[in-house]
Write an enzyme that holds these catalytic residues in place. Sequence first.
Site, mmCIF file in Angstrom:
data_model
loop_
_atom_site.group_PDB
_atom_site.id
_atom_site.type_symbol
_atom_site.label_atom_id
_atom_site.label_comp_id
_atom_site.label_asym_id
_atom_site.label_seq_id
_atom_site.Cartn_x
_atom_site.Cartn_y
_atom_site.Cartn_z
ATOM 1 N N CYS A 1 -6.687 -8.019 10.412
ATOM 2 C CA CYS A 1 -5.884 -6.817 10.548
ATOM 3 C C CYS A 1 -4.747 -6.927 9.559
ATOM 4 C CB CYS A 1 -5.256 -6.720 11.948
ATOM 5 S SG CYS A 1 -6.449 -6.415 13.257
ATOM 6 N N ASN B 1 -1.936 -9.371 14.251
ATOM 7 C CA ASN B 1 -3.033 -9.856 13.410
ATOM 8 C C ASN B 1 -3.387 -11.247 13.918
ATOM 9 O OD1 ASN B 1 -3.204 -11.194 10.039
ATOM 10 N ND2 ASN B 1 -4.866 -10.527 11.341
ATOM 11 N N GLY B 2 -4.637 -11.436 14.306
ATOM 12 C CA GLY B 2 -5.065 -12.737 14.824
ATOM 13 C C GLY B 2 -5.864 -12.559 16.091
ATOM 14 N N TYR C 1 -11.827 -15.233 1.099
ATOM 15 C CA TYR C 1 -12.378 -13.876 1.166
ATOM 16 C C TYR C 1 -11.361 -12.802 1.526
ATOM 17 C CZ TYR C 1 -14.892 -9.881 3.182
ATOM 18 O OH TYR C 1 -15.323 -8.623 3.486
ATOM 19 N N GLY D 1 -8.548 -4.150 7.176
ATOM 20 C CA GLY D 1 -9.169 -3.472 8.309
ATOM 21 C C GLY D 1 -9.288 -1.993 8.041
#
Length: 464
Positions: free
Chosen positions: A2, A102-103, A242, A28
Amino acid sequence: MCGIFGIESHDEAASFVYLGLYALQHRGQESAGLVAWDGTRMCVERGMGQVADVFRPAVLERLGGQRALGHTRYSTTGTSVLSNAQPIVVKTAMGPIAIVHNGHLSNGAEVRERLERRGSIFQTTSDTEVILHLMAMNPRPDVVDSLLLALQEVRGAYSLLLLTDQGLIAARDPHGFRPLVMGECQGARCFSSESCAFDLLGATSLGELEPGEVVAVRGRDIERYSLPKAQVPARCVFEHVYFARPDSEVFGDAVSEVRTAMGVRLAEESPVSADVVVPVPDSGLFPAIGFSRGSDIPFEHGMIRNHYVGRTFIQPEQSIRDFGVRVKLNPVRRLIEGRRIVLVDDSIVRGTTSRKIVRMVREAGATEVHLRISSPPTRWPCHYGIDTPRRDDLIAARYDLEEILGYVEADSLAYLSLEGLLDSVSGPPDSYCNACWTGDYRVPISTIDPKQGRLFPIRTEDSQ
Ligand code: AMP
């Protein structure tokens, strides 16, 4: 997976968050949301789709005030529905609170079950909401104290931003799984998942939050707090492989440089005699540049990505072979025909993409296709916020190198070694999480078995 962005004390807070989210779109594309505090109330806008789809000019005009934060979502827990889109906004005894995350919380399911037994009613199926419930149940005169207490009950990966009627709070988990940077923009403080958003806004990066650091900004006041130290740091090195944008700096390294170094090392570890190095865009681009430098084989943009493929393109009724991949990627025949190609990509997950791309390159006239991957075989699912499939769906969890080579139909296949990967980043090797390659989950994971409704630990020993 995210992207989060927030800003405090800026006259165009919502517009700047909107632009920040634009720069974080790669993190995202499922949903986007933004909340702004106009001095008396919180205005929130969330929708399914990309930032440009969700925020029309009229929508942004509604989001006034000097404090705002936003989120782009790629779901890891919780389904892809609007009710799970963030920010999540609640009213508590401490006033209204909005959160973006985020996570992934490794004990989110466990804490949620405990809270539900005590009567909590959850609005979403996302793990983030447990933090708000923990805070609401433990109000403190200063909302930061309530957050610090709540964070001591959760484990796992989180970079968070919270918005209250008092200010903006940023927090990074004690292991430092996900990145979170602080910046300064025209005198205002801002926070972002990645530094590339600061470049767009002309903001200056003030560096990453330390693992376990909590920063509260109220107007011009800044207070810093520390959560209890974690035994083991666990920065997600897959961000470098990535996930992050190559123009960002993550964990103190420039992503572009790390990826190039991975490619150089890959060429040293697994050389091959070939005519051209071709990246699978976009993630294979920098490792391919590195491979070309390391091998002295010329680099060519032999595959073109269509960047305008939305989520809802219309499928043809007649089946077209490899349509899903071909709509995104197409080889440049003139650069490929009659040549021995080294195809460089960042990772193989299920293997289906690689197989289709190898075929496409062969159909474009390549005489040989050698696949080089700039990370080790992905054998274990991520429980810390990267969306990877179940273990059974990971090709490298079930098959050895020869079998994978047979499946992807390349002439040769090689992955970067873990050592080679960790030599490409500047931090100490043991400061990075490498669970997706080794199964070494540094933070214990538990989850709820939906059928049996009971807790069970996730197996962490390698069964290879
Ligand atoms: P596949 O092996 O067909 O599952 O797809 C592998 C491709 O997906 C690689 O080229 C990667 O660039 C990309 N990829 C790697 N990890 C992820 C992820 N977590 N989510 C989406 N795409 C990914």
